[in-house]
Scaffold this active site. Sequence first.
Site, PDB file in Angstrom:
ATOM      1  N   LYS A 204      57.602  74.015 -22.089  1.00 19.92           N
ATOM      2  CA  LYS A 204      58.328  73.413 -20.972  1.00 19.92           C
ATOM      3  C   LYS A 204      59.834  73.528 -21.195  1.00 19.92           C
ATOM      4  CE  LYS A 204      58.412  69.054 -18.308  1.00 19.92           C
ATOM      5  NZ  LYS A 204      57.951  67.651 -18.297  1.00 19.92           N
ATOM      6  N   SER A 280      55.906  66.290 -14.223  1.00 19.64           N
ATOM      7  CA  SER A 280      56.942  67.312 -14.127  1.00 19.64           C
ATOM      8  C   SER A 280      56.617  68.592 -14.889  1.00 19.64           C
ATOM      9  CB  SER A 280      58.276  66.751 -14.631  1.00 19.64           C
ATOM     10  OG  SER A 280      58.198  66.361 -15.986  1.00 19.64           O
ATOM     11  N   SER A 304      53.812  63.033 -17.055  1.00 19.54           N
ATOM     12  CA  SER A 304      54.226  64.403 -16.763  1.00 19.54           C
ATOM     13  C   SER A 304      53.403  65.485 -17.442  1.00 19.54           C
ATOM     14  CB  SER A 304      55.706  64.593 -17.117  1.00 19.54           C
ATOM     15  OG  SER A 304      56.517  63.895 -16.206  1.00 19.54           O
TER      16      SER A 304
END
Length: 607
Positions: A204, A280, A304
């Site tokens: 990420k 996210s 997330s």
Amino acid sequence: MGKKRVMVPVEQVDLSTVKYEQESIQAPHLTGFLFRFFVRIVEAPLIGPSIISILKKSNRVDEMLRNTAIPEEPMFKPEYPPQEKEPSVVILDEDGRPEDRVEAALNCLPNYDPAACWGNSSFPFQYWKIRDYAYAYRSGKVTPSMVAENIISVIEEISKKRPHEPLLISFDAEEVRKQASASTHRFEAGNPLSILDGIFMAIKDDIDCYPHQSKGATTWMHEVRTVKEDAVCVSRLRSCGVIFVGKANMHELGMGTTGNNPNYGTTRNPHAPDRYTGGSSSGPAAIVASGLCAAALGTDGGGSVRIPSSLCGVVGLKSTYGRTDMKGSLCDSGTVEIIGPIASTVEDAMLVYAAMLGSSLATKIRMRPSPPCLPNLSSYDDSNTLGSLRLGKYTTWFNDVHSTEISDKCEDALNLLSKYHGCETIEIVVPELQEMRTAHVVSIGSECIASLNPDCLDGKGKRLTCDTRTNLALFRSFSAGDYVAAQCIRRRLMHYHMEIFKKVDVIVTPTTGMTAPKIPPSALKSGETDIPVTGYLMRFVITANLLGFPAITVPVGYDKEGLPIGLQLIGRPWGEATILRLASAVEKLCWETKKKPVQYYDVLRPN
């Protein structure tokens, strides 16, 4: 006069009088021009604070914080009493070599014959496991370099799509080839570093992975923060031979639950490209679900990792707060975030988790964590251990979902656990859930604004997306008193949950209150604010963030539109082994329901 609300001391609360309050969030749904106009208004000096104040009043924020006397002292970070050792586990040496932990994790797994799966195309759809990749490499059927070329080809093909919907924000084909070549040479020499050697992973964009920059999906973070080395968890994985394909797309700065990103393009759900992945950690979940990588790393401060994993039909693990070292991530100083693995199977999540775990020195001194453990799934007493597990279910909360298909599928999984393993489901009550949601948003919001303020005051704030700027306007409205009140609520909630865990081993909920929402075309350019949808997506996940508990989402089926549904398992502090054991059992019971995503790439054995 008469506004003051006084909470009863937590030890004196009569749980028999607790009534579940359905969440009702009052906020506009905006996209396009109206959203851009709204952001200008909420950032205006006089009218902006007034609008925010009205929204907070409509959602009882001030009532729960400023107008309430809370008798407990604040708890600024999770604090846990000593925990009993979990049964039938293998203890891992967090100070030892990551390769040795991965080997220990491999020995915990049940028997599996990759050769049989490789030669049999009649099985229902299943993702390739890490053990499948290892078998293919060791038997010479393919090499990491061959797989790398397949992945590079797909990523380059995706990059040409319009509208742009990238899985990766930062990608360097030559860097991937270089790592794959080194891994291929190790296999040719008969000297792979671990079962993870040659396994492709995405990271990420808020976790450092040298030589890539960490932008947090903004357009400017790399200008103020230079990456000179890997994050601790990435370094541990690299020592095991993992190949990093690049930095995965995400909701800007993690401030959203859909994965919408006007800066780089919005990642699409592999099961339905007209729908969000969830956020996210949108890119990591989509990359795993589409078959491009066996695993990925995400961050989880408000679901997330678990939200996108659930919406994309894969496994997402949130470890106990402090279990993994956060150094080298954009959220390394918060009190609710962790870095966690996203994988196509529970066993792959275990292998990645074993490599990356290990508390920082400061955490060891302050929190005194129990030794990290994994369930011994290869032992004969695994079934007996499963049968003794007590599952806590707060039925009215469990059923508070957008569609009963979600709660029904999750209920079906619990019934299978009872039927085949004898797991007992016990009714529980979780008080003050509305207060929990408020305490969480104040905690994560205050910590976020504290880290971003210097750059925002330096002019970078205007370069953020409308979604992020709206959130920051809300976060700036929180006072020091609000933050302290939220931490007092955190202590109350910790008490309630520690009492619950005296009666049950795991708390069970759906992972999300809705399946993947549709992407409004008008949201692609300017973003979107839809707080009621956010409420559904975060309904069950924030307990584990505010209180730091371990939690995992595991797929249990699909709704009538073919969208994945996840079951969440929340464990005791440091109780990763128990939820991994239970998740593995759920996975086996539901494996025949697995469907191939619409967008799926077989990079190990392409057609």
